[in-house]
Design an enzyme around this catalytic site. Structure first.
Site, PDB file in Angstrom:
ATOM      1  N   VAL A 161     -12.815   3.590  14.679  1.00 42.86           N
ATOM      2  CA  VAL A 161     -13.767   3.804  15.642  1.00 42.86           C
ATOM      3  C   VAL A 161     -14.750   2.576  15.822  1.00 42.86           C
ATOM      4  O   VAL A 161     -15.294   2.415  16.572  1.00 42.86           O
ATOM      5  CB  VAL A 161     -14.474   5.227  15.235  1.00 42.86           C
ATOM      6  CG1 VAL A 161     -15.468   5.674  16.041  1.00 42.86           C
ATOM      7  CG2 VAL A 161     -13.397   6.199  14.961  1.00 42.86           C
ATOM      8  N   ARG A 201      -2.542  -1.794  -3.318  1.00 46.77           N
ATOM      9  CA  ARG A 201      -3.758  -1.207  -3.093  1.00 46.77           C
ATOM     10  C   ARG A 201      -3.675  -0.101  -4.344  1.00 46.77           C
ATOM     11  O   ARG A 201      -2.694   0.714  -4.131  1.00 46.77           O
ATOM     12  CB  ARG A 201      -3.832  -0.689  -1.735  1.00 46.77           C
ATOM     13  CG  ARG A 201      -4.911   0.202  -1.836  1.00 46.77           C
ATOM     14  CD  ARG A 201      -5.089   0.794  -0.177  1.00 46.77           C
ATOM     15  NE  ARG A 201      -5.961   1.649  -0.213  1.00 46.77           N
ATOM     16  CZ  ARG A 201      -6.272   2.828   0.669  1.00 46.77           C
ATOM     17  NH1 ARG A 201      -5.081   3.388   1.030  1.00 46.77           N
ATOM     18  NH2 ARG A 201      -7.292   3.658   0.539  1.00 46.77           N
ATOM     19  N   HIS A 249     -13.016   2.650   0.193  1.00 46.75           N
ATOM     20  CA  HIS A 249     -12.963   1.744   1.344  1.00 46.75           C
ATOM     21  C   HIS A 249     -13.660   0.427   0.640  1.00 46.75           C
ATOM     22  O   HIS A 249     -14.161  -0.611   1.242  1.00 46.75           O
ATOM     23  CB  HIS A 249     -13.778   2.155   2.412  1.00 46.75           C
ATOM     24  CG  HIS A 249     -13.209   3.264   3.228  1.00 46.75           C
ATOM     25  ND1 HIS A 249     -13.889   4.332   3.676  1.00 46.75           N
ATOM     26  CD2 HIS A 249     -11.776   3.616   3.589  1.00 46.75           C
ATOM     27  CE1 HIS A 249     -13.106   5.116   4.147  1.00 46.75           C
ATOM     28  NE2 HIS A 249     -11.781   4.723   4.407  1.00 46.75           N
ATOM     29  N   GLU A 293      -7.977  -5.415   4.872  1.00 45.52           N
ATOM     30  CA  GLU A 293      -7.974  -5.100   3.447  1.00 45.52           C
ATOM     31  C   GLU A 293      -6.924  -5.845   3.035  1.00 45.52           C
ATOM     32  O   GLU A 293      -6.966  -6.175   1.736  1.00 45.52           O
ATOM     33  CB  GLU A 293      -7.891  -3.523   3.249  1.00 45.52           C
ATOM     34  CG  GLU A 293      -9.082  -2.805   3.685  1.00 45.52           C
ATOM     35  CD  GLU A 293      -9.057  -1.239   3.908  1.00 45.52           C
ATOM     36  OE1 GLU A 293      -8.401  -1.094   4.921  1.00 45.52           O
ATOM     37  OE2 GLU A 293      -9.283  -0.527   3.039  1.00 45.52           O
ATOM     38  N   ASN A 311       0.771  -1.128  -0.160  1.00 43.43           N
ATOM     39  CA  ASN A 311       0.071  -0.108  -0.116  1.00 43.43           C
ATOM     40  C   ASN A 311       1.067   1.326   0.024  1.00 43.43           C
ATOM     41  O   ASN A 311       1.465   1.865   1.190  1.00 43.43           O
ATOM     42  CB  ASN A 311      -0.768   0.064   1.141  1.00 43.43           C
ATOM     43  CG  ASN A 311      -1.768   1.070   1.431  1.00 43.43           C
ATOM     44  OD1 ASN A 311      -1.653   2.046   0.570  1.00 43.43           O
ATOM     45  ND2 ASN A 311      -2.825   1.226   2.212  1.00 43.43           N
ATOM     46  N   ARG A 352     -12.124  15.661   7.606  1.00 43.17           N
ATOM     47  CA  ARG A 352     -12.783  16.001   6.475  1.00 43.17           C
ATOM     48  C   ARG A 352     -14.250  16.213   6.905  1.00 43.17           C
ATOM     49  O   ARG A 352     -15.060  15.542   7.549  1.00 43.17           O
ATOM     50  CB  ARG A 352     -12.729  14.823   5.443  1.00 43.17           C
ATOM     51  CG  ARG A 352     -11.377  14.546   4.836  1.00 43.17           C
ATOM     52  CD  ARG A 352     -11.615  13.323   3.665  1.00 43.17           C
ATOM     53  NE  ARG A 352     -10.309  12.741   3.510  1.00 43.17           N
ATOM     54  CZ  ARG A 352     -10.166  11.166   3.792  1.00 43.17           C
ATOM     55  NH1 ARG A 352     -11.342  10.593   3.652  1.00 43.17           N
ATOM     56  NH2 ARG A 352      -9.135  10.720   3.494  1.00 43.17           N
ATOM     57  N   HIS A 355     -17.822   1.692   7.725  1.00 44.43           N
ATOM     58  CA  HIS A 355     -16.259   1.721   8.027  1.00 44.43           C
ATOM     59  C   HIS A 355     -15.968   3.192   8.518  1.00 44.43           C
ATOM     60  O   HIS A 355     -16.063   4.151   7.978  1.00 44.43           O
ATOM     61  CB  HIS A 355     -15.727   1.771   6.527  1.00 44.43           C
ATOM     62  CG  HIS A 355     -13.950   1.748   6.728  1.00 44.43           C
ATOM     63  ND1 HIS A 355     -13.184   0.536   6.434  1.00 44.43           N
ATOM     64  CD2 HIS A 355     -13.335   2.800   6.976  1.00 44.43           C
ATOM     65  CE1 HIS A 355     -11.987   1.041   6.671  1.00 44.43           C
ATOM     66  NE2 HIS A 355     -11.989   2.355   6.899  1.00 44.43           N
TER      67      HIS A 355
HETATM   68  P1  ADP Z   1      -7.210   4.957   8.982  1.00 41.31           P
HETATM   69  O1  ADP Z   1      -8.642   5.840   8.171  1.00 41.31           O
HETATM   70  O2  ADP Z   1      -6.228   5.943   9.193  1.00 41.31           O
HETATM   71  O3  ADP Z   1      -6.921   3.744   8.675  1.00 41.31           O
HETATM   72  P2  ADP Z   1      -8.122   3.704  11.506  1.00 41.31           P
HETATM   73  O4  ADP Z   1      -9.518   2.967  10.730  1.00 41.31           O
HETATM   74  O5  ADP Z   1      -7.059   2.983  11.986  1.00 41.31           O
HETATM   75  O6  ADP Z   1      -7.912   4.733  10.396  1.00 41.31           O
HETATM   76  O7  ADP Z   1      -9.085   4.643  12.671  1.00 41.31           O
HETATM   77  C1  ADP Z   1      -8.054   5.386  13.288  1.00 41.31           C
HETATM   78  C2  ADP Z   1      -9.184   6.318  14.317  1.00 41.31           C
HETATM   79  O8  ADP Z   1      -9.706   5.249  15.051  1.00 41.31           O
HETATM   80  C3  ADP Z   1      -8.260   7.016  15.285  1.00 41.31           C
HETATM   81  O9  ADP Z   1      -8.039   8.291  14.661  1.00 41.31           O
HETATM   82  C4  ADP Z   1      -9.359   6.956  16.389  1.00 41.31           C
HETATM   83  O10 ADP Z   1     -10.128   8.098  16.309  1.00 41.31           O
HETATM   84  C5  ADP Z   1     -10.085   5.956  16.495  1.00 41.31           C
HETATM   85  N1  ADP Z   1      -9.758   4.896  17.261  1.00 41.31           N
HETATM   86  C6  ADP Z   1      -8.742   3.987  17.578  1.00 41.31           C
HETATM   87  N2  ADP Z   1      -8.849   3.471  18.682  1.00 41.31           N
HETATM   88  C7  ADP Z   1     -10.083   3.919  19.334  1.00 41.31           C
HETATM   89  C8  ADP Z   1     -10.517   3.835  20.819  1.00 41.31           C
HETATM   90  N3  ADP Z   1     -10.074   2.718  21.695  1.00 41.31           N
HETATM   91  N4  ADP Z   1     -11.434   4.382  21.226  1.00 41.31           N
HETATM   92  C9  ADP Z   1     -12.063   5.371  20.083  1.00 41.31           C
HETATM   93  N5  ADP Z   1     -11.571   5.574  18.953  1.00 41.31           N
HETATM   94  C10 ADP Z   1     -10.568   4.766  18.668  1.00 41.31           C
END
Ligand code: ADP
Length: 399
Positions: A333, A93, A182, A385, A7, A242, A209
Site C-alpha cells: 500500500v 527470516r 516488520h 527485506e 522465508n 487484522r 510499512h
Molecule cells: P504482505 O504484507 O502480504 O507482504 P504487501 O506489502 O505485498 O503485503 O501488500 C499487499 C497489499 O498491497 C495488497 O493487499 C493491496 O492492498 C496493496 N496494493 C498492492 N498494489 C496496490 C495498488 N496498486 N494500489 C493500492 N494498493 C495496492
C-alpha cells in the site's frame, strides 16, 4: 559470496539467491502447498534461463521443497550456479526473536533451542521458520545459516515504549511486552532514508510499512524507539484483515454475547476484521478504492479509518521523538497507493509536511514526494527485506 534467503511458512517457502558482489538477484521463487500437492515456481533473473511457474512437484515436507530449490538453482540448463558449493550461506527470516535475540545471529544448537523457546510467542510463524532452517541443515549439512528476526530491530525501544500497563510480573515471568514486527523492513527503509537525507548526525524518521499487514516505527538516530505492533502482529493500525488496536472490553462483550471461545474470537480479530471487516468488500486496497469510487460508503469508511489511524500514529511518533525529519512509505500500500498516502499526509501541514501532488502521483522505487520547501521530507522507498537478510548473513558469516 552468494546467499540463499529463505522465508519459510507452514505450507509455503519463498526463496531468493543473491550474489553479494553487486547485490544482484540471481533467482527467486516460491514453493507452495508443501505437504499437500506441491507447486514449485522458479524465476531466474539471468538472460536466457527459463522460468517454471507453479509446476507440480512432490513436496511432502520442507526438506523436499529445499531440495527442489537447490536442484533448480544448480540445474545444468536453467540454473544460475554451477553447483551448490557456490552458495556461501543461507539467511532465514525468523518472525519472533523474543527477549533473547536483539540482532541477527549464526544458527547453532543453542540458538535453535532459543528459537523453540519463543514458539508460544509466535505459534503460527516460528515453528514454520524452524522447519525451513532444519530442512536446510539436512539438505546442506555444514553450510553456515543465519537467523534474521522481525523483532530484533525494535529491541532498542525504551522501557516506557515496550511496557504494557498490566501487572509487571507478566513481563518478568512471561515476557509480555511490546516486541513489534516488520523490523527488517523498517531497518532497511530507515537506513536508506538516512542516506537520502545526506547522513545527518541526528535523524527522526517515521517508517510506515503499509501492506497486507501494517506497522509504523519511530526511528531516532537509526534506532527503533517505538512501533505499533505489540506482543503479536495484531496491534497498531487496522490492516487487511487484522483489527489493530481495539478496546479489550470488546472481546469480553462479544464472547459473552455469542458464546465464542478465545479461538473463535481471535479468528474474527485476525481474519475478519481490518479494512475487510469494516468494508465488507475486500482486504485489498485496490478493490476498496474502486468500490469507494463507485459510491460504496463502507469501502470509503474503511479507507478513511485506515488513513486516520496511520495519521494519528504519525503525530504520536513525532511527539515521541520531539519532531520528525522524514516520513517513509513502504510495502504494497505504501509503495503503490498515492491516494492513501495523500490522505495520511493531509492535515499534517501544521507539523511541516507538504506533499507534492505531482511527485506523489509518480511511480518509482525510491523517490521524494514532498515539495522542495517541505520542512519534513516524505519518501516512498520500496522495501527489500531479502537484501537486508542477505547483507546480515554475509556480514555474520564473514565475521
Ligand atoms: P504482505 O504484507 O502480504 O507482504 P504487501 O506489502 O505485498 O503485503 O501488500 C499487499 C497489499 O498491497 C495488497 O493487499 C493491496 O492492498 C496493496 N496494493 C498492492 N498494489 C496496490 C495498488 N496498486 N494500489 C493500492 N494498493 C495496492
Amino acid at each position: 559470496m552468494k546467499v540463499l534467503v529463505i522465508n519459510a511458512g507452514s505450507s509455503s517457502l519463498k526463496y531468493q539467491l543473491i550474489d553479494m558482489e553487486g547485490e544482484r538477484l540471481l533467482a527467486k521463487g516460491l514453493c507452495e502447498r508443501i505437504g499437500i500437492d506441491g507447486k514449485f515456481t522458479y524465476k531466474p533473473q539471468v538472460e536466457g534461463k527459463e522460468k517454471q511457474d507453479a509446476v507440480d512437484y512432490a513436496m511432502p515436507s520442507h526438506v523436499e521443497a529445499i531440495q527442489a530449490v537447490l536442484n533448480a538453482l544448480a540445474d545444468p540448463k536453467n540454473g544460475v550456479v554451477a553447483s551448490m558449493d557456490e552458495i556461501g550461506a543461507v539467511g532465514h527470516r525468523v518472525v519472533h526473536g523474543g527477549k533473547a535475540f536483539t540482532e541477527s545471529c549464526l544458527i547453532d544448537g543453542e540458538k535453535i533451542e532459543a528459537i523453540k523457546k519463543n514458539f508460544p510467542l509466535a505459534p503460527l510463524h516460528n515453528p514454520a521458520n524452524l522447519l525451513g532452517i532444519e530442512a536446510c541443515q539436512k539438505a546442506m549439512p555444514g553450510k553456515p545459516q543465519v537467523a534474521v528476526f522481525d523483532t530484533a530491530f525494535h529491541m532498542t525501544m525504551p522501557a516506557a515504549a515496550y511496557t504494557y500497563a498490566i501487572p509487571y510480573e507478566y513481563y518478568e515471568k512471561d515476557d509480555v511486552r511490546r516486541y513489534g514486527f516488520h523490523g527488517t523492513s523498517h531497518r532497511y527503509v530507515s537506513s536508506r532514508c538516512i542516506e537520502l537525507l545526506g547522513k545527518p548526525e541526528h535523524s527522526r524518521i517515521i517508517s510506515c510499512h503499509l501492506g497486507n499487514g501494517s506497522s509504523l516505527a519511530a526511528v531516532q538516530d537509526g534506532k527503533s524507539v517505538d512501533t505499533s505492533m505489540g506482543l503479536g502482529p495484531l496491534a497498531g493500525v487496522p490492516m487487511g484483515t487484522r483489527c489493530g488496536d481495539i478496546d479489550a472490553t470488546i472481546l469480553e462483550y462479544l464472547m459473552n454475547r455469542y458464546g465464542w471461545d478465545m479461538k473463535e474470537m481471535m479468528n474474527v480479530l485476525n481474519k475478519k476484521s481490518g479494512v475487510l471487516g469494516v468494508s465488507g468488500v475486500s482486504s485489498d486496497f485496490r478493490d476498496l478504492e474502486s468500490a469507494a469510487a463507485e459510491g460504496n460508503e463502507r469501502a470509503r469508511l474503511a479507507l478513511d479509518k485506515f488513513s486516520y489511524e496511520v495519521k494519528k500514529l504519525v503525530g504520536a511518533y513525532a511527539a515521541a521523538m520531539g519532531g520528525v525529519d522524514a516520513i517513509v512509505f513502504t510495502a504494497g500500500v505504501g509503495e503503490n497507493a498515492p491516494t492513501t498516502r495523500a490522505a495520511i499526509c493531509q492535515g499534517l501541514e501544521y507539523m511541516g509536511v507538504k506533499l507534492c501532488e505531482t511527485r506523489n502521483s509518480e511511480r518509482a522505487d525510491e523517490h521524494l514526494i514532498s515539495t522542495d520547501d517541505s520542512p519534513v521530507k516524505v519518501f516512498v522507498i520500496a522495501t527489500n527485506e531479502e537484501l537486508m537478510i542477505a547483507r546480515d548473513t554475509k556480514a555474520i558469516v564473514e565475521g
